[in-house]
Enzyme design. Structure first.
Site, PDB file in Angstrom:
ATOM      1  N   ARG A 284      -6.139 -79.788  -0.367  1.00  0.00           N
ATOM      2  CA  ARG A 284      -6.705 -81.114  -0.141  1.00  0.00           C
ATOM      3  C   ARG A 284      -6.465 -81.985  -1.374  1.00  0.00           C
ATOM      4  O   ARG A 284      -6.164 -81.504  -2.463  1.00  0.00           O
ATOM      5  CB  ARG A 284      -8.201 -81.027   0.145  1.00  0.00           C
ATOM      6  CG  ARG A 284      -8.565 -80.230   1.385  1.00  0.00           C
ATOM      7  CD  ARG A 284     -10.069 -80.178   1.576  1.00  0.00           C
ATOM      8  NE  ARG A 284     -10.461 -79.481   2.792  1.00  0.00           N
ATOM      9  CZ  ARG A 284     -10.697 -78.164   2.872  1.00  0.00           C
ATOM     10  NH1 ARG A 284     -10.566 -77.413   1.779  1.00  0.00           N
ATOM     11  NH2 ARG A 284     -11.053 -77.608   4.007  1.00  0.00           N
TER      12      ARG A 284
ATOM     13  N   LYS B 280     -13.281 -77.038  -1.103  1.00  0.00           N
ATOM     14  CA  LYS B 280     -14.309 -77.888  -0.506  1.00  0.00           C
ATOM     15  C   LYS B 280     -15.533 -77.061  -0.159  1.00  0.00           C
ATOM     16  O   LYS B 280     -15.423 -75.948   0.353  1.00  0.00           O
ATOM     17  CB  LYS B 280     -13.746 -78.561   0.754  1.00  0.00           C
ATOM     18  CG  LYS B 280     -14.697 -79.526   1.429  1.00  0.00           C
ATOM     19  CD  LYS B 280     -14.031 -80.165   2.631  1.00  0.00           C
ATOM     20  CE  LYS B 280     -14.950 -81.145   3.343  1.00  0.00           C
ATOM     21  NZ  LYS B 280     -14.298 -81.733   4.533  1.00  0.00           N
TER      22      LYS B 280
ATOM     23  N   HIS C 144      -3.173 -86.120   3.328  1.00  0.00           N
ATOM     24  CA  HIS C 144      -3.518 -85.209   4.416  1.00  0.00           C
ATOM     25  C   HIS C 144      -2.374 -85.035   5.404  1.00  0.00           C
ATOM     26  O   HIS C 144      -2.341 -84.050   6.152  1.00  0.00           O
ATOM     27  CB  HIS C 144      -4.773 -85.716   5.134  1.00  0.00           C
ATOM     28  CG  HIS C 144      -5.974 -84.882   4.830  1.00  0.00           C
ATOM     29  ND1 HIS C 144      -6.403 -84.623   3.559  1.00  0.00           N
ATOM     30  CD2 HIS C 144      -6.849 -84.223   5.640  1.00  0.00           C
ATOM     31  CE1 HIS C 144      -7.471 -83.864   3.586  1.00  0.00           C
ATOM     32  NE2 HIS C 144      -7.760 -83.593   4.836  1.00  0.00           N
TER      33      HIS C 144
ATOM     34  N   ARG D   5      -0.579 -82.083   4.286  1.00  0.00           N
ATOM     35  CA  ARG D   5      -1.377 -80.906   4.653  1.00  0.00           C
ATOM     36  C   ARG D   5      -1.162 -80.558   6.118  1.00  0.00           C
ATOM     37  O   ARG D   5      -1.146 -79.377   6.496  1.00  0.00           O
ATOM     38  CB  ARG D   5      -2.850 -81.222   4.367  1.00  0.00           C
ATOM     39  CG  ARG D   5      -3.816 -80.083   4.564  1.00  0.00           C
ATOM     40  CD  ARG D   5      -5.146 -80.469   3.919  1.00  0.00           C
ATOM     41  NE  ARG D   5      -6.298 -79.840   4.552  1.00  0.00           N
ATOM     42  CZ  ARG D   5      -6.750 -78.636   4.241  1.00  0.00           C
ATOM     43  NH1 ARG D   5      -6.117 -77.931   3.320  1.00  0.00           N
ATOM     44  NH2 ARG D   5      -7.812 -78.149   4.838  1.00  0.00           N
TER      45      ARG D   5
ATOM     46  N   HIS E 219     -10.384 -73.539   6.281  1.00  0.00           N
ATOM     47  CA  HIS E 219     -11.204 -73.957   7.414  1.00  0.00           C
ATOM     48  C   HIS E 219     -12.084 -72.800   7.884  1.00  0.00           C
ATOM     49  O   HIS E 219     -11.593 -71.676   8.053  1.00  0.00           O
ATOM     50  CB  HIS E 219     -10.332 -74.414   8.591  1.00  0.00           C
ATOM     51  CG  HIS E 219      -9.593 -75.682   8.321  1.00  0.00           C
ATOM     52  ND1 HIS E 219      -8.407 -76.013   8.953  1.00  0.00           N
ATOM     53  CD2 HIS E 219      -9.866 -76.708   7.484  1.00  0.00           C
ATOM     54  CE1 HIS E 219      -7.992 -77.185   8.525  1.00  0.00           C
ATOM     55  NE2 HIS E 219      -8.853 -77.624   7.635  1.00  0.00           N
TER      56      HIS E 219
ATOM     57  N   TYR F 183      -4.940 -80.388  12.797  1.00  0.00           N
ATOM     58  CA  TYR F 183      -3.798 -80.589  11.907  1.00  0.00           C
ATOM     59  C   TYR F 183      -2.489 -80.098  12.510  1.00  0.00           C
ATOM     60  O   TYR F 183      -1.458 -80.110  11.847  1.00  0.00           O
ATOM     61  CB  TYR F 183      -4.045 -79.859  10.577  1.00  0.00           C
ATOM     62  CG  TYR F 183      -5.126 -80.486   9.737  1.00  0.00           C
ATOM     63  CD1 TYR F 183      -4.817 -81.416   8.759  1.00  0.00           C
ATOM     64  CD2 TYR F 183      -6.460 -80.169   9.941  1.00  0.00           C
ATOM     65  CE1 TYR F 183      -5.804 -82.002   7.999  1.00  0.00           C
ATOM     66  CE2 TYR F 183      -7.457 -80.747   9.193  1.00  0.00           C
ATOM     67  CZ  TYR F 183      -7.123 -81.666   8.219  1.00  0.00           C
ATOM     68  OH  TYR F 183      -8.111 -82.256   7.470  1.00  0.00           O
TER      69      TYR F 183
END
Length: 402
Positions: A243, A267, A349, A352, A375, A384
């Protein structure tokens, strides 16, 4: 009267009663929404026990970025309820009806707002405060000569709406914890459902993996420090699926040169380990030489580069190198792809997404891809996936046709 006739009469009475209760329920819901106060009373902070739950809620956010995002969301909600900021709103008067109304408003169209007096009032309050204080996330105001002021409106996205709901539920939980909200009302707010994100994908990729690799090679071949630094940033976004904030937060100690992997806090303060490709390792080694030459001490991996192409190294209180600004990752992506994607929204992103899609296209199980991207839920990974439609067409073509 026989048994059958009695049963039919009883059933008819039951149907009539249910219809009456449904009608009364609809009328009550309409009355509750129309009776919502135009303005909630301001919170009083003179008493030690009268704590503003919004302030307490924001103090509990671990990340400064998350805190700023939630503060902006709560300010927008306060504007809709006719207050100048979340600091002045009495959140103890917050109800599930307010939550449902806000959620309905931010996903509504202009026509729906004009047809509903309640939404029209909320719209007017929201734009009045966003103009007075600052622009809202989706609100922009234009003037057309001497004509009355008109508003531009675009319904909030599914993800933004769910973000607003999470913020409002967080406030309700904090109110309940501080004994400023009754349990029954807190449970009502807690039961408000968000929007499902399945089916709301990013769509096809805007760039291919080959294009990204060619841009990385151009950065390395430029022979400049800023080119090498941009190559590192793009390599970590595409080759490791990091990220934007994770790239900025990397330190020299995050790289395990022997194991050829990254070890860092991702994250949600989750420990992550990401293996590195030889391509990424090669770019990192070149950058490490330049970075350590500018400052041999540990600290941030990514640092600033001046207009004269020299590294800008700053130190924190522990004499470690401080990370560069929050926008360095975004600026690097824009600098390298802007000329190729004129008029197309493109940010970190997107690279990503190329990372996740490329892995799925090559048969990597989605659970593994989710682990690599950090995730917890594979449904997030599906968002994604920019190659889903192509794989569906390729898959259906394999079906025997006789």
């Amino acid at each position: 009267m026989d048994l059958v006739d009695g049963f039919e009469i009883g059933l008819s009475w039951l149907r009539k009663t249910v219809c009456q209760y449904r009608q009364q329920g609809d009328e009550m819901n309409t009355l509750l929404v129309s009776a919502l106060p135009a303005k909630l009373p301001a919170v009083k902070v003179d008493g030690a026990g009268n704590v503003n739950p919004a302030m307490s809620f924001l103090r509990g956010r671990r990340s400064l970025k998350t805190k700023n995002t939630m503060a902006s969301v709560l300010n927008s909600v306060a504007y809709m309820l006719s207050e100048s900021s979340y600091e002045n709103l009495d959140w103890s008067g917050f109800t599930a009806d307010h939550v449902n109304l806000v959620m309905r408003f931010i996903r509504s169209t202009i026509d729906e707002q004009h047809e509903s007096p309640t939404l029209a009032g909320l719209r007017e309050r929201y734009f009045t405060y966003t103009t007075t204080h600052k622009s809202g996330p989706k609100g922009r105001r234009y003037r057309f000569g001497v004509e009355p002021e008109e508003f531009y409106w675009e319904a909030f996205s599914i993800n933004t709406a769910n973000l607003y709901l999470a913020a409002m539920k967080g406030i309700a939980k904090e109110c309940y914890r501080l004994r400023q909200l009754h349990e029954s009302e807190y449970l009502r707010i807690k039961d408000v459902s968000g929007y499902k994100t399945s089916g709301h994908d990013r769509g096809p990729l805007k760039v291919t993996a080959a294009h990204v690799l060619s841009v990385i090679n151009e950065c390395v071949d430029s022979g400049t420090n800023i080119g090498l630094r941009d190559a590192v940033i793009l390599s970590l976004l595409y080759g490791a699926g990091l990220r934007r904030a994770e790239v900025r937060g990397l330190t020299m100690q995050s790289i395990n040169w022997d194991a050829k992997e990254l070890n860092f806090m991702g994250k949600g303060t989750k420990a992550r380990v990401v293996p590195l490709l030889p391509k990424v390792m090669g770019v990192l080694k070149e950058w490490a030489v330049v970075r350590l030459k500018a400052s041999p001490v540990g600290g941030a991996l990514i640092v600033g580069v001046s207009k004269g192409d020299s590294l800008l190294v700053r130190y924190d209180r522990n004499d470690l190198v401080k990370p560069t600004g929050y926008n360095v990752t975004y600026d690097a992506v824009q600098r390298r792809f802007k000329s190729d994607l004129i008029g197309v929204s493109f940010g970190p992103h997107e690279l990503r997404a190329v990372f996740g899609t490329s892995l799925l296209d090559n048969g990597v199980p989605i659970n593994t891809v989710a682990d690599l991207m950090g995730h917890e839920n594979i449904q997030t990974t599906r968002i994604y996936d920019g190659g889903k439609e192509k794989r569906k067409r390729d898959g259906i073509a394999l079906l025997p046709q006789g």
